[in-house]
Design a protein around this motif. Structure first.
Motif, PDB file in Angstrom:
ATOM      1  N   GLN A 155     -35.319 -94.305 -61.242  1.00 55.29           N
ATOM      2  CA  GLN A 155     -34.626 -93.071 -60.870  1.00 55.29           C
ATOM      3  C   GLN A 155     -35.470 -92.260 -59.894  1.00 55.29           C
ATOM      4  N   LYS A 156     -36.788 -92.248 -60.131  1.00 53.97           N
ATOM      5  CA  LYS A 156     -37.673 -91.536 -59.199  1.00 53.97           C
ATOM      6  C   LYS A 156     -37.565 -92.147 -57.813  1.00 53.97           C
ATOM      7  N   LYS A 157     -37.465 -93.472 -57.762  1.00 55.40           N
ATOM      8  CA  LYS A 157     -37.331 -94.156 -56.476  1.00 55.40           C
ATOM      9  C   LYS A 157     -36.061 -93.689 -55.769  1.00 55.40           C
ATOM     10  N   GLN A 158     -34.959 -93.638 -56.520  1.00 50.49           N
ATOM     11  CA  GLN A 158     -33.705 -93.189 -55.916  1.00 50.49           C
ATOM     12  C   GLN A 158     -33.872 -91.800 -55.314  1.00 50.49           C
ATOM     13  N   VAL A 159     -34.532 -90.909 -56.068  1.00 48.43           N
ATOM     14  CA  VAL A 159     -34.726 -89.551 -55.560  1.00 48.43           C
ATOM     15  C   VAL A 159     -35.604 -89.577 -54.315  1.00 48.43           C
ATOM     16  N   SER A 160     -36.639 -90.416 -54.328  1.00 49.09           N
ATOM     17  CA  SER A 160     -37.544 -90.401 -53.167  1.00 49.09           C
ATOM     18  C   SER A 160     -36.846 -90.976 -51.931  1.00 49.09           C
ATOM     19  N   ILE A 161     -35.866 -91.858 -52.134  1.00 47.22           N
ATOM     20  CA  ILE A 161     -35.098 -92.335 -50.984  1.00 47.22           C
ATOM     21  C   ILE A 161     -34.165 -91.232 -50.493  1.00 47.22           C
ATOM     22  N   ALA A 162     -33.559 -90.519 -51.455  1.00 45.63           N
ATOM     23  CA  ALA A 162     -32.670 -89.411 -51.089  1.00 45.63           C
ATOM     24  C   ALA A 162     -33.423 -88.360 -50.281  1.00 45.63           C
ATOM     25  N   ASP A 163     -34.673 -88.097 -50.691  1.00 40.37           N
ATOM     26  CA  ASP A 163     -35.564 -87.180 -49.974  1.00 40.37           C
ATOM     27  C   ASP A 163     -35.531 -87.399 -48.474  1.00 40.37           C
ATOM     28  N   VAL A 164     -35.550 -88.677 -48.101  1.00 35.53           N
ATOM     29  CA  VAL A 164     -35.667 -89.038 -46.692  1.00 35.53           C
ATOM     30  C   VAL A 164     -34.282 -89.174 -46.057  1.00 35.53           C
ATOM     31  N   MET A 165     -33.353 -89.781 -46.787  1.00 39.65           N
ATOM     32  CA  MET A 165     -32.017 -89.999 -46.222  1.00 39.65           C
ATOM     33  C   MET A 165     -31.316 -88.696 -45.889  1.00 39.65           C
ATOM     34  N   VAL A 166     -31.590 -87.673 -46.679  1.00 36.30           N
ATOM     35  CA  VAL A 166     -30.912 -86.395 -46.486  1.00 36.30           C
ATOM     36  C   VAL A 166     -31.266 -85.780 -45.131  1.00 36.30           C
ATOM     37  N   MET A 167     -32.386 -86.221 -44.555  1.00 41.53           N
ATOM     38  CA  MET A 167     -32.784 -85.688 -43.241  1.00 41.53           C
ATOM     39  C   MET A 167     -32.073 -86.415 -42.101  1.00 41.53           C
ATOM     40  N   SER A 168     -31.230 -87.377 -42.414  1.00 39.69           N
ATOM     41  CA  SER A 168     -30.535 -88.238 -41.446  1.00 39.69           C
ATOM     42  C   SER A 168     -31.412 -88.684 -40.282  1.00 39.69           C
ATOM     43  N   PRO A 169     -32.463 -89.431 -40.583  1.00 41.23           N
ATOM     44  CA  PRO A 169     -33.334 -89.896 -39.506  1.00 41.23           C
ATOM     45  C   PRO A 169     -32.736 -91.098 -38.766  1.00 41.23           C
ATOM     46  N   GLU A 170     -33.326 -91.445 -37.635  1.00 40.43           N
ATOM     47  CA  GLU A 170     -32.887 -92.636 -36.900  1.00 40.43           C
ATOM     48  C   GLU A 170     -33.509 -93.886 -37.495  1.00 40.43           C
ATOM     49  N   ILE A 171     -34.733 -93.722 -37.998  1.00 35.28           N
ATOM     50  CA  ILE A 171     -35.453 -94.849 -38.576  1.00 35.28           C
ATOM     51  C   ILE A 171     -35.868 -94.474 -39.999  1.00 35.28           C
ATOM     52  N   ILE A 172     -35.616 -95.377 -40.938  1.00 31.22           N
ATOM     53  CA  ILE A 172     -36.131 -95.151 -42.288  1.00 31.22           C
ATOM     54  C   ILE A 172     -37.067 -96.299 -42.641  1.00 31.22           C
ATOM     55  N   ILE A 173     -38.268 -95.930 -43.059  1.00 34.39           N
ATOM     56  CA  ILE A 173     -39.259 -96.930 -43.440  1.00 34.39           C
ATOM     57  C   ILE A 173     -39.376 -96.923 -44.954  1.00 34.39           C
ATOM     58  N   LEU A 174     -39.218 -98.079 -45.570  1.00 32.29           N
ATOM     59  CA  LEU A 174     -39.406 -98.167 -47.020  1.00 32.29           C
ATOM     60  C   LEU A 174     -40.624 -99.032 -47.292  1.00 32.29           C
ATOM     61  N   ASP A 175     -41.664 -98.388 -47.847  1.00 28.40           N
ATOM     62  CA  ASP A 175     -42.905 -99.114 -48.092  1.00 28.40           C
ATOM     63  C   ASP A 175     -42.809 -99.775 -49.466  1.00 28.40           C
ATOM     64  N   GLU A 176     -42.668-101.083 -49.462  1.00 30.11           N
ATOM     65  CA  GLU A 176     -42.510-101.867 -50.702  1.00 30.11           C
ATOM     66  C   GLU A 176     -41.565-101.209 -51.706  1.00 30.11           C
ATOM     67  N   PRO A 177     -40.302-101.105 -51.342  1.00 28.29           N
ATOM     68  CA  PRO A 177     -39.371-100.383 -52.204  1.00 28.29           C
ATOM     69  C   PRO A 177     -39.127-101.077 -53.534  1.00 28.29           C
ATOM     70  N   ALA A 178     -39.270-102.383 -53.580  1.00 29.65           N
ATOM     71  CA  ALA A 178     -38.927-103.094 -54.814  1.00 29.65           C
ATOM     72  C   ALA A 178     -40.100-103.158 -55.786  1.00 29.65           C
ATOM     73  N   ALA A 179     -41.258-102.638 -55.367  1.00 31.28           N
ATOM     74  CA  ALA A 179     -42.426-102.718 -56.256  1.00 31.28           C
ATOM     75  C   ALA A 179     -42.132-101.977 -57.549  1.00 31.28           C
ATOM     76  N   ALA A 180     -42.336-102.638 -58.655  1.00 33.62           N
ATOM     77  CA  ALA A 180     -42.186-102.047 -59.986  1.00 33.62           C
ATOM     78  C   ALA A 180     -40.768-101.581 -60.301  1.00 33.62           C
ATOM     79  N   LEU A 181     -39.772-102.188 -59.681  1.00 28.87           N
ATOM     80  CA  LEU A 181     -38.390-101.838 -60.028  1.00 28.87           C
ATOM     81  C   LEU A 181     -37.787-102.926 -60.914  1.00 28.87           C
ATOM     82  N   ASP A 182     -36.968-102.507 -61.871  1.00 27.18           N
ATOM     83  CA  ASP A 182     -36.276-103.504 -62.687  1.00 27.18           C
ATOM     84  C   ASP A 182     -35.083-104.043 -61.881  1.00 27.18           C
ATOM     85  N   PRO A 183     -34.490-105.164 -62.314  1.00 23.88           N
ATOM     86  CA  PRO A 183     -33.409-105.766 -61.520  1.00 23.88           C
ATOM     87  C   PRO A 183     -32.258-104.795 -61.244  1.00 23.88           C
ATOM     88  N   LYS A 184     -31.934-103.977 -62.229  1.00 22.84           N
ATOM     89  CA  LYS A 184     -30.812-103.058 -62.048  1.00 22.84           C
ATOM     90  C   LYS A 184     -31.089-102.094 -60.889  1.00 22.84           C
TER      91      LYS A 184
END
Lengths: 279, 258
Positions: free
Chosen positions: A147-176
């Motif tokens: 859930q924290k990951k989702q919020v941290s992605i929202a943090d950036v997406m809300v700024m509507s950037p042209e480029i979004i960089i995700l640094d190892e987004p799947a690290a420590a995430l469960d399959p869901k």
């Protein structure tokens, strides 16, 4: 003619201001709207380059271009740059500073100087879109890692950037949550955002990416289509990367003469299975 | 503290306008301390108990437990006031010890009762605020009251990172225990010192990483965030105004009489 959104030219960067460079003659051209994967060992310079793209690190020499304009480091230019290039950091606990989810997400757009009414609307919209709504009223410290990951992605997406960089987004995430994050990433791509992901997951990179950039010791040593990069066994060996399972299996089946030569390389195990079905 | 934090997110009064709750708690607190009236204290104690347990839905066992904590301190410090050692016995009670008496007078006991009631009712005001209002909302109220920005920002960050710090400390301790740390007393001291060291280094690293990530979102020296807007309930405002006016009149009456 390629539409280049970001370009690095002979970039050098050193943390210690000595001859030891974290980025050493780093060259890359990133195309707009593409799904780009950065691969490379820990400490190869991926994260350092991301921080340079966003102007957190000021490069020692060379030049960076966003939309064809050279990146400057004045206060105003930096603000502009940071509103166009967003980074989702690997560890959400290093990114989330507020105990309230809504306040957390509102931080970026308010820094961009948006009016409060607009920010409110945007925050509500992104909370809805990224499936945060169910826990938007909970304190950040009570959220799960995913859930924290989702919020941290929202943090950036809300700024509507042209480029979004995700640094190892799947690290420590469960399959869901991996599925949820992938869904969000696909949404970004649909919106025309250039998405850059750094990962060690070769299967994911091979299947998902339009473009693979391999970084080694502060240099880009390969950049191309996933099929090209992952067929280059010398390169893979040099960077300790494994061949994607689907590709490896496909090659050995072709070599054994079980599958016909000249078939298009399968993107994942499902496609390979479909080939095998036809035998 | 962590218990209070958990409870306040569950409170049914969480979404009541925080300014209303703040005004109620702080004004009542001021009147209590100024008047020191036992009657008023008892009244407020009952009212706050009702508000927190009944309306707020905080489990009564938890509430009593939380109230007992300060009570212990108050009772201990009051013993010093109640107990006198004197050669002359006073009117309330007197226990002879050799040629002296452990003794106390009625006025002393009354003063102690007054202290206990005032202190406990004041604590109940603060508990009402803490158990029904989230820290984020309290910060919002402080900003509206023109509290210095630096202080508000510090509180915002500290509040968030207390939990990160505790979490990190917990993980380090688990890792140490898993490798047979904290076995003997001497080892415990050693292991604890290395825990503190590691925690300090991690904190430094975390603060650098946080600064980077905030900068990446355009931070330039000021933390701007959206304020949560809660509707103002006319009924609550009216009730609070009436109640506080009544208390004010009581305070004036007591002061004039005294």
């Amino acid at each position: 003619m390629k539409d280049i959104v970001f370009k690095a030219e002979a970039v050098k960067f050193s943390y210690t201001e000595t001859d030891k460079y974290a980025l050493d003659d780093f060259n890359v051209e990133l195309e707009r709207g593409k799904k780009i994967v950065f691969m490379g060992a820990n400490g190869s310079g991926k994260s350092t380059f991301f921080l340079c793209m966003n102007g957190i690190h000021k490069i020692t020499s060379g030049s960076l271009y966003l939309d064809g304009n050279k990146i400057e480091y004045s206060r105003k230019a930096l603000r502009d740059l940071r509103s166009k290039v967003g980074i989702v950091f690997q560890d959400p606990d290093n990114q989330l500073f507020s105990a309230s989810v809504r306040q957390e997400i509102s931080f970026g757009p308010l820094n961009m100087g948006m009016v409060e009414e607009v920010v409110k609307e945007k925050v509500d919209k992104i909370i809805e879109e990224l499936e945060i709504i169910d826990f938007a009223q909970n304190p950040v410290h009570a959220l799960s890692g995913g859930q924290k990951k989702q919020v941290s992605i929202a943090d950036v997406m809300v700024m509507s950037p042209e480029i979004i960089i995700l640094d190892e987004p799947a690290a420590a995430l469960d399959p869901k949550h991996t599925i949820i994050v992938n869904r969000i990433v696909n949404k970004m791509v649909e919106e025309g955002i250039t998405v850059i992901i750094s990962t060690h997951d070769v299967d994911f990179a091979y299947e998902w990416a339009d473009d693979v950039v391999v970084v080694c010791k502060g240099k880009v040593i390969a950049h191309g289509l996933p099929e090209e990069v992952f067929l280059d066994t010398d390169l893979l060996e040099k960077t300790n990367l494994k061949q994607p399972a689907a590709l490896e299996l496909f090659n050995s089946l072709v070599n054994k003469g079980i599958l016909k030569d000249g078939l298009k390389a399968p993107k994942n195990l499902k496609e390979l299975e479909a080939y095998i079905e036809t035998i | 503290m962590i218990v209070i934090d958990k409870l306040c997110y569950l409170s049914k009064l969480r979404y009541v306008n925080p300014i209303e709750k703040f005004a109620f708690a702080v004004l009542t607190l001021i009147f209590l301390v100024v008047s020191r009236s036992i009657a008023m204290g008892v009244m407020v104690l009952i009212l706050n108990g009702y508000l927190t347990v009944r309306l707020g839905g905080i489990p009564s066992r938890r509430y009593v437990h939380l109230m007992v904590v300060p009570l212990t301190f108050i009772v201990l410090s009051i013993l010093a006031i109640i107990i006198n050692i004197s050669k002359v016995p006073l009117e309330a009670f007197a226990i002879p010890v050799g040629s002296y008496y452990i003794t106390s007078g009625w006025d002393n006991i009354m003063r102690c009762l007054q202290l206990v009631v005032t202190a406990m009712s004041s604590v109940s005001c603060l508990y009402f605020l803490a158990l029904n209002t989230t820290m984020t909302d309290i910060l919002g109220v402080m900003r509206k009251l023109y509290c210095p920005k630096l202080m508000c920002e510090l509180m915002l960050l500290i509040y968030r990172f207390i939990f990160v710090l505790l979490d990190t400390a917990y993980h380090i301790k688990t890792a140490q225990t898993a490798r047979l740390g904290y076995g003997t007393y001497k080892k415990s001291l050693n292991d604890f010192s290395s825990l503190v060291q590691t925690l300090f280094i991690r904190s430094m690293k975390k603060s650098n990483a946080l600064y980077d990530s905030m900068e990446a979102r355009g931070y330039d020296g000021e933390i701007n965030v959206l304020e949560e807007n809660y509707p103002i309930s006319k009924r609550n405002v009216l009730l609070i105004t009436l109640f506080e006016s009544a208390l004010l009149l009581m305070v004036i009456w007591i002061k004039l009489k005294g």
